[in-house]
Design a protein around this motif. Sequence first.
Motif, PDB file in Angstrom:
ATOM      1  N   ARG A  50      44.075   6.628 -45.192  1.00  0.00           N
ATOM      2  CA  ARG A  50      44.136   5.173 -43.780  1.00  0.00           C
ATOM      3  C   ARG A  50      43.331   3.724 -44.270  1.00  0.00           C
ATOM      4  NH1 ARG A  50      45.831   7.045 -39.025  1.00  0.00           N
ATOM      5  NH2 ARG A  50      44.447   8.200 -37.559  1.00  0.00           N
ATOM      6  N   THR A  51      43.356   4.318 -45.676  1.00  0.00           N
ATOM      7  CA  THR A  51      42.868   3.155 -46.677  1.00  0.00           C
ATOM      8  C   THR A  51      44.295   2.280 -46.108  1.00  0.00           C
ATOM      9  OG1 THR A  51      41.632   4.233 -47.695  1.00  0.00           O
ATOM     10  CG2 THR A  51      41.931   1.894 -48.615  1.00  0.00           C
ATOM     11  N   SER A  52      45.261   3.367 -47.143  1.00  0.00           N
ATOM     12  CA  SER A  52      46.977   2.321 -47.280  1.00  0.00           C
ATOM     13  C   SER A  52      47.409   2.026 -45.701  1.00  0.00           C
ATOM     14  CB  SER A  52      47.459   3.250 -47.570  1.00  0.00           C
ATOM     15  OG  SER A  52      47.141   3.770 -48.731  1.00  0.00           O
TER      16      SER A  52
ATOM     17  N   THR B 275      34.881   8.219 -53.778  1.00  0.00           N
ATOM     18  CA  THR B 275      34.721   9.259 -52.777  1.00  0.00           C
ATOM     19  C   THR B 275      34.800  10.722 -53.789  1.00  0.00           C
ATOM     20  OG1 THR B 275      34.664   7.743 -50.599  1.00  0.00           O
ATOM     21  CG2 THR B 275      35.009  10.363 -51.015  1.00  0.00           C
ATOM     22  N   PHE B 276      35.739  10.684 -54.865  1.00  0.00           N
ATOM     23  CA  PHE B 276      36.046  11.972 -55.229  1.00  0.00           C
ATOM     24  C   PHE B 276      34.786  12.332 -56.540  1.00  0.00           C
ATOM     25  CE2 PHE B 276      40.373  13.865 -54.000  1.00  0.00           C
ATOM     26  CZ  PHE B 276      40.399  13.357 -52.369  1.00  0.00           C
ATOM     27  N   ALA B 277      35.098  10.974 -56.710  1.00  0.00           N
ATOM     28  CA  ALA B 277      34.020  11.293 -58.546  1.00  0.00           C
ATOM     29  C   ALA B 277      32.307  11.013 -58.125  1.00  0.00           C
ATOM     30  CB  ALA B 277      34.522  10.276 -59.620  1.00  0.00           C
TER      31      ALA B 277
ATOM     32  N   THR C  79      30.937  11.367 -45.944  1.00  0.00           N
ATOM     33  CA  THR C  79      31.041  12.033 -44.752  1.00  0.00           C
ATOM     34  C   THR C  79      31.964  13.152 -45.986  1.00  0.00           C
ATOM     35  OG1 THR C  79      32.625  11.127 -43.151  1.00  0.00           O
ATOM     36  CG2 THR C  79      33.099  13.156 -43.441  1.00  0.00           C
ATOM     37  N   LYS C  80      32.293  12.709 -47.627  1.00  0.00           N
ATOM     38  CA  LYS C  80      32.785  14.464 -47.812  1.00  0.00           C
ATOM     39  C   LYS C  80      31.704  14.867 -49.211  1.00  0.00           C
ATOM     40  CE  LYS C  80      36.065  12.693 -46.232  1.00  0.00           C
ATOM     41  NZ  LYS C  80      37.767  11.785 -46.919  1.00  0.00           N
ATOM     42  N   ILE C  81      32.087  15.198 -50.147  1.00  0.00           N
ATOM     43  CA  ILE C  81      30.798  16.188 -50.794  1.00  0.00           C
ATOM     44  C   ILE C  81      29.602  14.836 -51.129  1.00  0.00           C
ATOM     45  CG2 ILE C  81      31.653  15.105 -53.561  1.00  0.00           C
ATOM     46  CD1 ILE C  81      30.838  17.998 -54.420  1.00  0.00           C
TER      47      ILE C  81
ATOM     48  N   SER D  61      39.894  17.872 -45.237  1.00  0.00           N
ATOM     49  CA  SER D  61      38.788  17.532 -45.681  1.00  0.00           C
ATOM     50  C   SER D  61      38.594  18.222 -46.371  1.00  0.00           C
ATOM     51  CB  SER D  61      37.873  16.804 -44.257  1.00  0.00           C
ATOM     52  OG  SER D  61      36.511  16.230 -44.707  1.00  0.00           O
ATOM     53  N   LEU D  62      37.671  17.454 -47.394  1.00  0.00           N
ATOM     54  CA  LEU D  62      36.870  18.374 -48.795  1.00  0.00           C
ATOM     55  C   LEU D  62      35.012  17.421 -48.655  1.00  0.00           C
ATOM     56  CD1 LEU D  62      36.455  14.674 -51.088  1.00  0.00           C
ATOM     57  CD2 LEU D  62      38.646  15.067 -49.726  1.00  0.00           C
ATOM     58  N   GLY D  63      34.987  18.755 -49.614  1.00  0.00           N
ATOM     59  CA  GLY D  63      33.538  18.080 -49.680  1.00  0.00           C
ATOM     60  C   GLY D  63      32.127  18.765 -49.294  1.00  0.00           C
TER      61      GLY D  63
HETATM   62  C1  LIG Z   1      38.122  10.843 -46.935  1.00  0.00           C
HETATM   63  C2  LIG Z   1      38.156   9.400 -47.736  1.00  0.00           C
HETATM   64  C3  LIG Z   1      37.787   7.848 -46.995  1.00  0.00           C
HETATM   65  C4  LIG Z   1      37.509   8.038 -45.477  1.00  0.00           C
HETATM   66  O1  LIG Z   1      36.470   8.269 -45.258  1.00  0.00           O
HETATM   67  P1  LIG Z   1      35.663   8.426 -43.500  1.00  0.00           P
HETATM   68  O2  LIG Z   1      34.701   9.018 -43.586  1.00  0.00           O
HETATM   69  O3  LIG Z   1      36.805  10.066 -43.107  1.00  0.00           O
HETATM   70  O4  LIG Z   1      36.027   7.521 -43.266  1.00  0.00           O
HETATM   71  C5  LIG Z   1      38.010   6.844 -47.999  1.00  0.00           C
HETATM   72  N1  LIG Z   1      38.407   7.293 -48.895  1.00  0.00           N
HETATM   73  C6  LIG Z   1      38.627   8.552 -49.587  1.00  0.00           C
HETATM   74  C7  LIG Z   1      38.781   9.012 -50.945  1.00  0.00           C
HETATM   75  C8  LIG Z   1      38.081   9.730 -48.525  1.00  0.00           C
HETATM   76  O5  LIG Z   1      38.331  10.911 -49.082  1.00  0.00           O
END
Ligand SMILES: *Cc1c(COP(=O)(O)O)cnc(C)c1O
Length: 384
Positions: free
Chosen positions: A99-101, A171-173, A193-195, A328-330
Amino acid sequence: MRDDLGSTQPLVPPIYQSSVYTFRDLDHVDHVYEQQETGYIYARDGHPNATRLAEQLAAVEQAEWAMICATGMGAISAALLATLQQGDRILASTRLYGRTSQLLVQELPRFGVQTSWVDVCDLAQVEAALQQPARLLFVETISNPLLRVVDVEALARLAHQHDCLFVVDNTFATPVLLRPHALSADLVVESLTKIIGGHGDITLGMISGAGLKAGTSEFHTQVAQVISMWGLTANPFDCWLGERGLPTLSLRVRQASQNALQLSHWLATQPGVSAVIYPGCAQHPDHDLARRVLPDGYGHMLCFALEGGREAVNRFMRQAPGIPFSPSLGYTRTTCSHPGTTSHRHASPAEKRRQGIHEGLIRLSVGVEDLAEIQKEMARGLRQ
Ligand SMILES: *Cc1c(COP(=O)(O)O)cnc(C)c1O
């Protein structure tokens, strides 16, 4: 009517589920608007649950300030809307969240903002691309799905040499494993939203700022305005749940990273598994860098490839319902996804080939369960 809690306070903070706040008289209104007295006015501009969460995250991120948005994409939008002008150029990593791209490719050109793409694992390429002016450099610390790790400190130095703002999606780290502001990143964005939220029940994002440019109160005010005017604000209940997750963030991230490292070794010995992709593995292209920049763990995300392609993935999914397929993840528990049909569904075959995303590739978001429990279910999935 006022709350009457007597002389006591609740241990757990309340949810301020109110869209607006009340005033005694016009003098009080003036004082709050002019910031002579503290207080809230309208929840789109701010509310106590967002403030509490933002203040705690700012401390963890080593940031001057942090703000909460309704989603991770909201936080990314806030970063872009607060910094870009018509005619600006963005320099972006070739490995960004889908979505960022899309935001950079499909939306920003309408506002006269163009993006150039670079392999941010190749510092010479980044330096060459910075010879043309760029307003900001946008990277992810650990990329999706193949977990390429970037050298935040070196990229910050390059960006700043060229008067370019350095924006990092962490987000991942998570700040448990890597704190980009400590390595001179100007803005950090994270999907809570993730971990970081970690319980699979909210959508939230965070943006934080530090350094000479982005750390100032003027910059903070600019981001706050963007969040209110474009309506990117988070709601109180999600912020409350986000705060509920913070005390266990470090525990969860460390446990999940430990599990992921152990699983990466174990998976490499399993029949039918043709590759394991994890920054903690010696064969990973960024393993040496990861050892240096991620000393406390390589993260909860792991990919592995099955020899049998799509049919083998189907068999794994059907045989291992205890590892739910969820794109999704986390989450607290281990889940799986398939980049080829979810996150990178719309990438061209050539693009998928370039990134190494093929039909047999499964992405795991490793949870905090006992390792033996995960292995047992994984073994079921891998049965031929
Ligand atoms: C999920 C995610 C997003 C977007 O976050 P949302 O809370 O789904 O809007 C942005 N960057 C990364 C790396 C993600 O994993």
